[in-house]
Enzyme design. Structure first.
Site, PDB file in Angstrom:
ATOM      1  CB  CYS A 255      -4.363 -24.363  28.696  1.00 56.65           C
ATOM      2  SG  CYS A 255      -3.994 -22.870  27.776  1.00 56.65           S
TER       3      CYS A 255
ATOM      4  CG  HIS B 111      -0.853 -24.245  32.006  1.00 57.97           C
ATOM      5  ND1 HIS B 111      -0.833 -25.217  31.028  1.00 57.97           N
ATOM      6  CD2 HIS B 111      -1.277 -23.111  31.404  1.00 57.97           C
ATOM      7  CE1 HIS B 111      -1.213 -24.697  29.878  1.00 57.97           C
ATOM      8  NE2 HIS B 111      -1.494 -23.417  30.074  1.00 57.97           N
TER       9      HIS B 111
ATOM     10  CD  GLU C 142       0.148 -28.235  32.737  1.00 54.10           C
ATOM     11  OE1 GLU C 142      -0.697 -27.834  33.558  1.00 54.10           O
ATOM     12  OE2 GLU C 142       0.195 -27.802  31.559  1.00 54.10           O
TER      13      GLU C 142
END
Lengths: 81, 225
Positions: free
Chosen positions: B87, B196, B198
């Site tokens: 991002c 994302h 994560e």
């Protein structure tokens, strides 16, 4: 005291959704003149006295490296007294 | 022995803690790195996390690019050091010219926040080697400026060299050229991804655990070095 102006615009081929949003808001307010709108940025940089060629060269470098992203934007540097 | 993966915190980073947690879950040791220092603390890979570095002032990632830590990362990356930008991290990598192109305002002007299906297209990079070619995954997407833009020549190069690592699937598009969600550099050690991974490492908090594979891929690659 002079002002160095750096104007940054998205390249014509890069989509400008912000400019489009402004263009579509104008007629809602009764402004019918605009065929299209593109939105950019303007930097006003103050220097003491008239800018020297060395200062202008530095501004040019700053415009190319930080103030604009040459991948998507173009810039123009000018001086206002 | 566990590998040391640095996670950079810039002023305004949001997802550095989640990225560190993903590194740990994948079996690595997460090492916090700070923007104002050029010390990579002997890490073997780096993650640039999501967020709004320097408030997204000027352009997303434009000011972060000049942080002391980025000088070290740019130098290391040119020697094959693995870097993943997620991002805002992707935006920083583009501004640093480690990756081509730029991320601009979503074409519908909305901040998009959703679980997003992606197709993994290149499994030869350090960060995607654990996926199967063509594998579809679902990970969160959340950004206001995620529209990938580049000139025709660059697009042709990315496509012909297989450097599009992930593409959006079933997406009404944020304006990204060719539905590009992520790309890599020529060598495959630097990867930028808008969604994302994560945030998709545990069933409790994510839509899947698909994201973990980005981190386990890199750790596996480090073993092989």
């Amino acid at each position: 005291m002079a002002k160095i102006i750096v104007e940054v615009m998205l390249k014509p081929e890069i989509l400008d959704p912000q400019g489009q949003a402004v263009a579509s808001a104008l007629p809602r307010l009764g402004f019918t003149f605009a065929k299209s709108v593109r939105q950019g940025k303007r930097f006003e940089i103050e220097v003491d006295g008239d800018p020297t060629p060395a200062q202008m060269a530095e501004v040019e470098k700053a415009a190319e490296t930080l103030l604009s992203n040459p991948v998507i934007e173009t810039y123009v540097v000018k001086v206002e007294k | 022995m566990s590998f040391r993966v640095g996670v950079v915190t810039f002023p305004g980073s949001l997802d550095d803690r989640d990225a560190a947690r993903a590194v740990q879950m994948a079996g690595g040791t997460a090492v916090p790195l700070f923007h104002a220092s050029d010390d990579l603390k002997e890490v073997q890979a780096v993650v640039l996390p999501g967020g709004f570095s320097y408030g997204d002032y000027l352009r997303c990632g434009a000011i972060a690019r000049f942080a002391p830590i980025m000088n070290s990362i740019v130098t290391a990356a040119s020697h094959g050091f693995p870097v993943l930008g997620i991002c805002n991290g992707f935006q920083v990598l583009c501004e640093s010219h480690l990756l081509p192109g730029a991320l601009t305002r979503n074409s519908n002007l909305h901040f998009l926040c959703r679980d997003q299906k992606l197709k993994i297209e290149n499994t030869n990079t350090v960060w995607t080697s654990g996926f199967k070619p063509g594998q579809e995954i679902v990970i969160p997407l959340k950004n206001g400026e995620g529209s990938f833009q580049c000139d025709d020549e660059t697009l042709k190069m990315l496509e012909s060299e297989g450097r599009v690592i992930a593409r959006y699937v079933d997406f009404d598009s944020n304006g990204s050229r060719n539905l590009i969600a992520g790309i890599s550099n020529e060598r495959g050690n630097v990867v930028g991804l808008m969604p994302h991974p994560e945030h998709a490492i545990e069933p409790l908090t994510g839509p899947s655990t698909d994201g973990l594979t980005f981190f386990t891929s890199a750790l596996q690659q480090l073993v092989g070095r």
